[in-house]
Motif scaffolding. Structure first.
Motif, mmCIF file in Angstrom:
data_model
loop_
_atom_site.group_PDB
_atom_site.id
_atom_site.type_symbol
_atom_site.label_atom_id
_atom_site.label_comp_id
_atom_site.label_asym_id
_atom_site.label_seq_id
_atom_site.Cartn_x
_atom_site.Cartn_y
_atom_site.Cartn_z
ATOM 1 N N PHE A 276 100.516 1.696 -93.966
ATOM 2 C CA PHE A 276 99.868 0.538 -93.355
ATOM 3 C C PHE A 276 98.507 0.939 -92.811
ATOM 4 O O PHE A 276 97.594 0.097 -92.697
ATOM 5 N N GLU A 277 98.312 2.234 -92.476
ATOM 6 C CA GLU A 277 97.010 2.678 -91.993
ATOM 7 C C GLU A 277 95.946 2.531 -93.082
ATOM 8 O O GLU A 277 94.835 2.052 -92.822
ATOM 9 N N ASP A 278 96.299 2.945 -94.321
ATOM 10 C CA ASP A 278 95.366 2.783 -95.441
ATOM 11 C C ASP A 278 95.068 1.313 -95.686
ATOM 12 O O ASP A 278 93.921 0.922 -95.963
ATOM 13 N N LEU A 279 96.109 0.496 -95.585
ATOM 14 C CA LEU A 279 95.956 -0.937 -95.810
ATOM 15 C C LEU A 279 95.060 -1.558 -94.745
ATOM 16 O O LEU A 279 94.214 -2.409 -95.042
ATOM 17 N N LEU A 280 95.208 -1.130 -93.500
ATOM 18 C CA LEU A 280 94.387 -1.652 -92.409
ATOM 19 C C LEU A 280 92.916 -1.341 -92.642
ATOM 20 O O LEU A 280 92.053 -2.225 -92.510
ATOM 21 N N ILE A 281 92.609 -0.099 -92.988
ATOM 22 C CA ILE A 281 91.214 0.279 -93.224
ATOM 23 C C ILE A 281 90.626 -0.513 -94.384
ATOM 24 O O ILE A 281 89.501 -1.025 -94.306
ATOM 25 N N SER A 282 91.391 -0.651 -95.470
ATOM 26 C CA SER A 282 90.910 -1.418 -96.627
ATOM 27 C C SER A 282 90.657 -2.872 -96.264
ATOM 28 O O SER A 282 89.653 -3.476 -96.682
ATOM 29 N N ALA A 283 91.561 -3.447 -95.471
ATOM 30 C CA ALA A 283 91.423 -4.847 -95.070
ATOM 31 C C ALA A 283 90.179 -5.060 -94.220
ATOM 32 O O ALA A 283 89.425 -6.022 -94.422
ATOM 33 N N LEU A 284 89.942 -4.168 -93.285
ATOM 34 C CA LEU A 284 88.779 -4.318 -92.397
ATOM 35 C C LEU A 284 87.476 -4.162 -93.164
ATOM 36 O O LEU A 284 86.513 -4.906 -92.926
ATOM 37 N N VAL A 285 87.421 -3.211 -94.082
ATOM 38 C CA VAL A 285 86.198 -3.038 -94.873
ATOM 39 C C VAL A 285 85.961 -4.243 -95.763
ATOM 40 O O VAL A 285 84.820 -4.681 -95.959
ATOM 41 N N THR A 286 87.037 -4.816 -96.307
ATOM 42 C CA THR A 286 86.907 -5.996 -97.162
ATOM 43 C C THR A 286 86.399 -7.196 -96.377
ATOM 44 O O THR A 286 85.525 -7.936 -96.836
ATOM 45 N N VAL A 287 86.949 -7.419 -95.183
ATOM 46 C CA VAL A 287 86.517 -8.551 -94.351
ATOM 47 C C VAL A 287 85.125 -8.316 -93.797
ATOM 48 O O VAL A 287 84.343 -9.262 -93.600
ATOM 49 N N ALA A 288 84.793 -7.037 -93.507
ATOM 50 C CA ALA A 288 83.475 -6.645 -93.006
ATOM 51 C C ALA A 288 83.057 -7.439 -91.780
ATOM 52 O O ALA A 288 81.998 -8.075 -91.770
ATOM 53 N N PRO A 289 83.857 -7.453 -90.719
ATOM 54 C CA PRO A 289 83.491 -8.216 -89.526
ATOM 55 C C PRO A 289 82.289 -7.619 -88.811
ATOM 56 O O PRO A 289 82.021 -6.412 -88.910
ATOM 57 N N VAL A 290 81.576 -8.474 -88.100
ATOM 58 C CA VAL A 290 80.452 -7.996 -87.288
ATOM 59 C C VAL A 290 80.978 -7.172 -86.120
ATOM 60 O O VAL A 290 80.354 -6.204 -85.689
ATOM 61 N N GLN A 291 82.161 -7.558 -85.641
ATOM 62 C CA GLN A 291 82.747 -6.844 -84.507
ATOM 63 C C GLN A 291 84.256 -6.734 -84.710
ATOM 64 O O GLN A 291 84.903 -7.673 -85.160
ATOM 65 N N VAL A 292 84.800 -5.545 -84.378
ATOM 66 C CA VAL A 292 86.241 -5.302 -84.444
ATOM 67 C C VAL A 292 86.735 -5.003 -83.036
ATOM 68 O O VAL A 292 86.210 -4.113 -82.366
ATOM 69 N N VAL A 293 87.742 -5.766 -82.607
ATOM 70 C CA VAL A 293 88.339 -5.528 -81.295
ATOM 71 C C VAL A 293 89.746 -5.009 -81.525
ATOM 72 O O VAL A 293 90.571 -5.682 -82.144
ATOM 73 N N LEU A 294 90.008 -3.834 -81.029
ATOM 74 C CA LEU A 294 91.285 -3.170 -81.263
ATOM 75 C C LEU A 294 92.206 -3.361 -80.063
ATOM 76 O O LEU A 294 91.874 -2.997 -78.938
ATOM 77 N N HIS A 295 93.358 -3.954 -80.304
ATOM 78 C CA HIS A 295 94.369 -4.165 -79.266
ATOM 79 C C HIS A 295 95.587 -3.291 -79.608
ATOM 80 O O HIS A 295 96.087 -3.341 -80.730
#
Length: 308
Positions: free
Chosen positions: A244-263
């Motif tokens: 799921f860690e690999d999937l998370l990184i791939s998802a975030l790069v694909t979405v390319a948000p201006v800001q990521v807030v980690l909870h």
């Protein structure tokens, strides 16, 4: 005048000469006159300690024994502090000629650190290192007390094979670490490149982490649609070599948000995945110190986790 200690080597003995010269005079005391002579012949550096005078009525044999034992200790320290780095670089050049000089310096520093680093965190390793140094010292004393002379290169080659083996292991480990870091840095560089060329699909993405999974929400609390996440189901993750860690990184790069807030839960450790996200997103990444959303997410997930 008689020679009581003679050390030969293929490399300069200037540093060893300085150490011995500074310390043997104080060790001998009044009435004892010692001198050091440094020579080079046929590519061999030679350092010889001479006993020129000694007090009347005192035996030179006892002082000779003391100075040879003392010289063995100084030589051991010099081998571990100075010669060891030459051994590391020699091993690198012979076993890994494909690295350039700058790379060898970096790897050499790693190998030197590997020879010492566990000492800081492991009592067992401290005892091992003390024991190893003691074994080296004992072998040096055996040679110097019996013969009064030694050639360092030959001594290492024939009497310290186990030490040379540990140097070789440290070099191999350092090379592996260097290659892993190089591959990791290249991976980060590629992710940054993909992130820069991607068009941002959402301004802010909130990442809610829990053991074994995550959820992506926008500022309104709505799930972020992502084909990377949607393309994988839980059964697939459990049976394929993807985390799921690999999937998370791939998802975030694909979405390319201006800001990521980690909870995440406060007790969750900073994993390699979080370090990777930090390296890729840099200033775009913000870590929530704890908010109502975090608490609500954890509360909603805990009963489900307890059931599994």
């Amino acid at each position: 005048m008689s020679a009581i200690l003679s050390i030969g080597a293929s490399r300069s003995l200037d540093g060893l000469n300085q150490r011995l010269t500074q310390e043997i005079q104080a060790l001998a005391g009044e009435g004892w006159r010692l001198s050091m002579r440094q020579e080079r012949s046929n590519g061999v550096h030679q350092l010889t300690c001479f006993l020129e005078e000694h007090p009347a009525g005192e035996s030179s044999n006892e002082m000779t024994l003391i100075l040879r034992q003392f010289g063995a200790r100084v030589l051991m320290e010099w081998i571990l502090e100075v010669w060891e780095r030459d051994l590391i670089m020699k091993r690198l050049r012979s076993d890994h000629p494909h690295f350039n000089e700058q790379e060898r310096r970096v790897i050499g520093e790693k190998a030197a650190h590997i020879m010492k680093r566990k000492e800081e965190v492991s009592k067992e390793y401290i005892m091992y290192r003390i024991g190893r140094n003691q074994r080296i010292l004992e072998r040096l004393v055996e040679v110097l007390v019996d013969y009064g002379r030694i050639h360092v290169d030959g001594f290492l080659r024939f009497r310290l094979k186990d030490y040379l083996h540990s140097v070789s292991d440290a070099v191999d480990t350092a090379v592996d670490e260097y290659m892993m870091e190089k591959e990791y840095n290249e991976f980060i560089r590629l992710l940054r490149y993909f992130l820069e060329i991607q068009e941002s699909r959402v301004q802010v993405v909130h990442v809610f982490l829990r053991p074994g999974g995550f959820q992506l929400l926008d500022d309104g609390g709505n799930p972020v649609n992502n084909e990377v996440v949607d393309g994988f189901n839980r059964d697939y993750l459990e049976h394929e070599e993807i985390s799921f860690e690999d999937l998370l990184i791939s998802a975030l790069v694909t979405v390319a948000p201006v800001q990521v807030v980690l909870h995440s839960r406060e007790e969750m450790p900073v994993s390699e995945t979080l370090s990777t996200i930090q390296a890729v997103f840099g200033d775009r990444l913000h870590r929530c110190p704890g908010c109502e959303r975090c608490q609500a997410f954890v509360a909603a997930r805990e009963p489900r986790e307890m059931q599994t």
